[in-house]
Design a protein around this motif. Structure first.
Motif, PDB file in Angstrom:
ATOM      1  N   LYS A  95       0.860  -1.175   0.000  1.00  0.00           N
ATOM      2  CA  LYS A  95       0.000   0.000   0.000  1.00  0.00           C
ATOM      3  C   LYS A  95       0.897   1.225   0.000  1.00  0.00           C
ATOM      4  CE  LYS A  95      -3.808   2.226   2.530  1.00  0.00           C
ATOM      5  NZ  LYS A  95      -4.586   2.463   1.302  1.00  0.00           N
ATOM      6  N   ASP A  96       0.493   2.263  -0.744  1.00  0.00           N
ATOM      7  CA  ASP A  96       1.293   3.491  -0.863  1.00  0.00           C
ATOM      8  C   ASP A  96       2.733   3.159  -1.260  1.00  0.00           C
ATOM      9  OD1 ASP A  96      -0.865   5.182  -0.149  1.00  0.00           O
ATOM     10  OD2 ASP A  96      -0.507   4.775   1.966  1.00  0.00           O
ATOM     11  N   SER A 190      -2.109   3.509  -3.913  1.00  0.00           N
ATOM     12  CA  SER A 190      -2.566   4.593  -3.039  1.00  0.00           C
ATOM     13  C   SER A 190      -4.084   4.583  -2.899  1.00  0.00           C
ATOM     14  CB  SER A 190      -2.095   5.957  -3.577  1.00  0.00           C
ATOM     15  OG  SER A 190      -2.820   6.334  -4.738  1.00  0.00           O
ATOM     16  N   GLU A 193      -5.095  -1.412  -1.290  1.00  0.00           N
ATOM     17  CA  GLU A 193      -3.946  -2.195  -0.849  1.00  0.00           C
ATOM     18  C   GLU A 193      -3.825  -3.403  -1.771  1.00  0.00           C
ATOM     19  OE1 GLU A 193      -1.998  -4.286   3.122  1.00  0.00           O
ATOM     20  OE2 GLU A 193      -3.907  -3.197   3.274  1.00  0.00           O
TER      21      GLU A 193
END
Length: 232
Positions: A95-96, A190, A193
């Protein structure tokens, strides 16, 4: 544990050079990711943030190398288009994710077709409605086997093409993606996930068009070979 009815079988596709299969979790698709395709669809190809739509995992129709898969022409549609795409298969959760590490999350690549019911899509666009019936219908994601990065490497350039009844309809280069694969993976992470088993259809080149029953589509990407799909 008992269930009211038997759970649906896991959707999985073979991995080249392995006896194991890749279990499909989710399918994400990037819209208008080649500039020339954006223009042919009536949009400015300037580099705006990518947008995504989805398909259910069971939309996958596996197409084995050397064989011809079947794409059943959907009912209540009279304008179904082919969209040839390079597919990135996620093998590591994240994630991110930062762009510089995004390719660490890619397990492999495959050939894919984002089959599209253009008539309900046009109506949905006009009314500002979701694209689910246009993109997420049964059998809408013909897919070849997964080529692991360990053997195929990462694909950041090379021809992508599609013919219909031996007539070339689409040809471009993966290097012409507006949003590269690492950029796409990072941006998508973003919003969601990412998990092992996710597939990302990375966009289609210009030249999309309609098919009819009996047509044979043959698509390919340099390094991944070709696959063949018949409209039935």
């Amino acid at each position: 544990m008992s269930y009211v009815f038997a759970p649906a079988p896991v959707v999985a596709v073979p991995v080249v050079g392995s006896s194991e299969k890749f279990a499909v979790r989710r399918i994400y698709c990037v819209g208008r990711n080649y500039a020339a395709h954006a223009r042919e669809m009536g949009h400015d190809p300037d580099r705006e943030p990518p947008f995504f739509f989805g398909k259910p995992a069971d939309a996958v129709v596996y197409v084995a190398p050397g064989e011809t898969g079947n794409f059943p022409y959907p009912s209540q549609s009279r304008n179904v288009h082919f969209e040839m795409e390079l597919v990135a298969a996620i093998g590591k959760a994240g994630k991110d994710i930062v762009v510089d590490r995004a390719l660490d999350h890619v397990y492999g690549y495959a050939l894919g077709l984002d089959m599209t019911r253009r008539d309900p899509q046009a109506e949905a666009k006009k009314l500002g409605r979701p694209w689910d019936t246009a993109k997420g219908f049964d059998h809408s994601a013909p897919l070849g086997p997964i080529h692991p990065v360990a053997t195929a490497g990462h694909i950041d350039k090379g021809a992508i093409w599609l013919t219909v009844n031996s007539e070339e309809k689409q040809r471009s280069d993966v290097a012409d993606l507006i949003w590269s694969i690492p950029e796409t993976v990072a941006y998508l992470s973003s919003l969601f996930e990412l998990q092992p088993g996710d597939l990302i259809f990375t966009g289609t080149p210009e030249g999309v068009g309609a098919v009819a029953k009996g047509d044979v589509m043959i698509g390919g990407v340099d390094g991944l070979g070709e696959f063949s799909v018949r409209v039935v």
